[in-house]
Scaffold this active site. Structure first.
Site, PDB file in Angstrom:
ATOM      1  N   MET A 128       0.842  -1.190   0.000  1.00  0.00           N
ATOM      2  CA  MET A 128       0.000   0.000   0.000  1.00  0.00           C
ATOM      3  C   MET A 128       0.885   1.251   0.000  1.00  0.00           C
ATOM      4  O   MET A 128       1.381   1.651  -1.032  1.00  0.00           O
ATOM      5  CB  MET A 128      -0.951  -0.025   1.208  1.00  0.00           C
ATOM      6  N   CYS A 129       1.077   1.851   1.159  1.00  0.00           N
ATOM      7  CA  CYS A 129       1.819   3.115   1.219  1.00  0.00           C
ATOM      8  C   CYS A 129       3.292   2.943   0.871  1.00  0.00           C
ATOM      9  O   CYS A 129       3.897   3.829   0.261  1.00  0.00           O
ATOM     10  CB  CYS A 129       1.640   3.758   2.592  1.00  0.00           C
ATOM     11  N   ASN A 130       3.874   1.814   1.241  1.00  0.00           N
ATOM     12  CA  ASN A 130       5.287   1.581   0.904  1.00  0.00           C
ATOM     13  C   ASN A 130       5.469   1.483  -0.609  1.00  0.00           C
ATOM     14  O   ASN A 130       6.343   2.126  -1.190  1.00  0.00           O
ATOM     15  CB  ASN A 130       5.805   0.300   1.559  1.00  0.00           C
ATOM     16  N   THR A 133       4.729   4.868  -2.400  1.00  0.00           N
ATOM     17  CA  THR A 133       5.839   5.803  -2.195  1.00  0.00           C
ATOM     18  C   THR A 133       7.051   5.407  -3.030  1.00  0.00           C
ATOM     19  O   THR A 133       7.715   6.256  -3.630  1.00  0.00           O
ATOM     20  CB  THR A 133       6.210   5.865  -0.703  1.00  0.00           C
TER      21      THR A 133
END
Length: 198
Positions: A128-130, A133
């Protein structure tokens, strides 16, 4: 893994290591060693004066485990007790979406202002966020390292009745990022060896 060179000013981006991810809300997770590896990398970065970015997700959804003002929004203790302890630059980025590059303050501007061209992404969640990013960092021209054992995720249900385990999602993320050349997927040991070799 081939030799992983870590720049003297490579930034460690620690994403969403918050207490809310300990709640049963998320389901089954993988990689019980994630927190230990994240802590080891933070320590290594702080000991060498490299820049550390702490990212916190401030959910806009009422009742979310990551809602601001709740205990779940807080960093896990091992992260909070390390904040401000390093000799190098440090910043707290607050975000409401997946990418740490869409937060306050502006991460890209902060990194460029510090002359950073290489970043190491760790934290929660892998896919998800990893991953978001890392993809955006790659698009912005950063050399992105993604130590897969310094993060974790959860089993997930998708469309058409499909589900994937945390391990399957982790593998898919690793193949997409590495195979697509968004990032170099490595291990914590690879990063530590590269950081200490400089």
């Amino acid at each position: 893994m081939e030799n992983t060179e870590i720049n003297d000013n490579a930034a460690l981006i620690v994403i969403d290591v918050q207490k809310g991810f300990e709640y049963e809300f998320w389901g089954r997770r993988n990689n019980p060693d994630a927190e230990r590896n994240i802590a080891t990398l933070i320590d290594a970065w702080q000991e060498t004066g490299r820049p550390v970015v702490f990212v916190r997700h401030d959910s806009l959804h009422p009742g979310s485990p990551l809602e601001p003002g709740t205990g779940g929004n807080e960093f896990k203790d091992f992260v909070e007790e390390r904040r401000g302890k390093g000799s190098g630059p440090e910043v707290l980025v607050r975000k409401t979406v997946n990418s740490a590059f869409y937060g306050e303050p502006d991460l890209d501007a902060w990194l460029k202002g510090a002359g950073v061209s290489q970043v190491v992404v760790v934290g929660i969640q892998t896919n998800m966020c990893n991953e978001t990013t890392a993809r955006m960092g790659g698009n912005l021209g950063y050399d992105v390292l993604f130590p897969l054992d310094a993060m974790h995720t959860f089993d997930l249900a998708g469309p058409f009745g499909w589900t994937q385990t945390a391990e399957e999602l982790t593998r898919a993320t690793a193949v997409s990022l590495h195979g697509g050349r968004f990032a170099r997927v490595v291990t914590t040991e690879d990063v530590l060896e590269g950081a200490s070799a400089r």
